[in-house]
Design a protein around this motif. Structure first.
Motif, short mmCIF file in Angstrom:
data_model
loop_
_atom_site.label_atom_id
_atom_site.label_comp_id
_atom_site.label_asym_id
_atom_site.label_seq_id
_atom_site.Cartn_x
_atom_site.Cartn_y
_atom_site.Cartn_z
N ALA A 128 -4.63 12.04 1.68
CA ALA A 128 -4.89 13.11 2.64
C ALA A 128 -4.11 12.86 3.93
O ALA A 128 -3.55 13.79 4.53
N GLN A 129 -4.04 11.60 4.37
CA GLN A 129 -3.31 11.26 5.59
C GLN A 129 -1.82 11.54 5.43
O GLN A 129 -1.18 12.08 6.33
N LEU A 130 -1.24 11.17 4.28
CA LEU A 130 0.19 11.43 4.06
C LEU A 130 0.44 12.93 3.98
O LEU A 130 1.42 13.42 4.55
N ALA A 131 -0.42 13.67 3.31
CA ALA A 131 -0.25 15.13 3.22
C ALA A 131 -0.28 15.75 4.62
O ALA A 131 0.54 16.62 4.94
N PRO A 134 0.83 -1.21 0.00
CA PRO A 134 0.00 0.00 0.00
C PRO A 134 0.86 1.26 0.00
O PRO A 134 2.01 1.25 0.44
N GLU A 135 0.29 2.32 -0.52
CA GLU A 135 0.99 3.60 -0.52
C GLU A 135 1.24 4.06 0.91
O GLU A 135 0.44 3.78 1.81
N PRO A 136 2.35 4.76 1.16
CA PRO A 136 2.64 5.23 2.52
C PRO A 136 1.58 6.21 3.00
O PRO A 136 1.06 7.01 2.22
N GLN A 137 1.30 6.14 4.29
CA GLN A 137 0.31 7.03 4.90
C GLN A 137 0.94 8.02 5.88
O GLN A 137 0.25 8.91 6.37
N PHE A 138 2.23 7.85 6.17
CA PHE A 138 2.92 8.71 7.13
C PHE A 138 4.26 9.15 6.56
O PHE A 138 4.90 8.39 5.82
N ALA A 139 4.70 10.34 6.92
CA ALA A 139 5.97 10.87 6.43
C ALA A 139 7.12 9.93 6.79
O ALA A 139 8.00 9.67 5.95
N ASP A 196 2.69 17.90 9.30
CA ASP A 196 3.02 17.77 10.72
C ASP A 196 4.52 17.63 10.96
O ASP A 196 5.03 18.07 11.99
N LYS A 197 5.22 17.00 10.02
CA LYS A 197 6.67 16.76 10.17
C LYS A 197 7.52 17.85 9.54
O LYS A 197 8.75 17.73 9.48
N GLY A 198 6.89 18.92 9.07
CA GLY A 198 7.64 20.05 8.53
C GLY A 198 8.01 19.94 7.07
O GLY A 198 8.86 20.68 6.58
N PHE A 199 7.36 19.01 6.35
CA PHE A 199 7.62 18.86 4.92
C PHE A 199 6.46 19.37 4.07
O PHE A 199 6.42 19.16 2.86
N GLY A 200 5.52 20.05 4.68
CA GLY A 200 4.33 20.51 3.97
C GLY A 200 4.63 21.44 2.82
O GLY A 200 3.91 21.44 1.82
N HIS A 201 5.70 22.21 2.93
CA HIS A 201 6.05 23.13 1.85
C HIS A 201 6.36 22.39 0.55
O HIS A 201 6.22 22.94 -0.53
N ARG A 228 10.45 15.27 -2.54
CA ARG A 228 10.10 16.08 -3.72
C ARG A 228 10.04 15.21 -4.97
O ARG A 228 9.10 15.30 -5.77
N GLU A 229 11.04 14.33 -5.13
CA GLU A 229 11.06 13.45 -6.30
C GLU A 229 9.88 12.48 -6.26
O GLU A 229 9.25 12.23 -7.29
#
Length: 80
Positions: free
Chosen positions: A60-63, A23-28, A68-73, A50-51
């Motif tokens: 939505a959960q991964l986003a 399954p696709e990852p759901q958490f950073a 939350d982990k500071g990678f939202g940008h 980024r890649e």
């Protein structure tokens, strides 16, 4: 004794039968680990995420987890 299950526990705690797509990852943290970047620098993690985002649509959960982990940008860097 009951027979052992052949289901596999992936990093997102989801059991899947052998031979099925992971399954696709759901958490950073799951994404970072899957990319092999657990011990990478922050910059290397950002580049890897980024890649990955350039060819994958995050759930939505991964986003939320990326935010939350500071990678939202990095979500704003997506093309399309």
């Amino acid at each position: 004794m009951p027979p052992m299950s052949n289901d596999r526990l992936w990093d997102d705690s989801i059991f899947t039968p052998p031979g099925t797509k992971r399954p696709e990852p759901q958490f950073a943290s799951t994404l970072v680990n899957r990319l092999g970047l657990a011990r990478a620098t922050r910059g290397q993690k950002e580049q890897g995420i980024r890649e990955w985002l350039s060819t994958n649509q995050p759930s939505a959960q991964l986003a939320k987890s990326l935010n939350d982990k500071g990678f939202g940008h990095l979500l704003g860097d997506r093309q399309g």
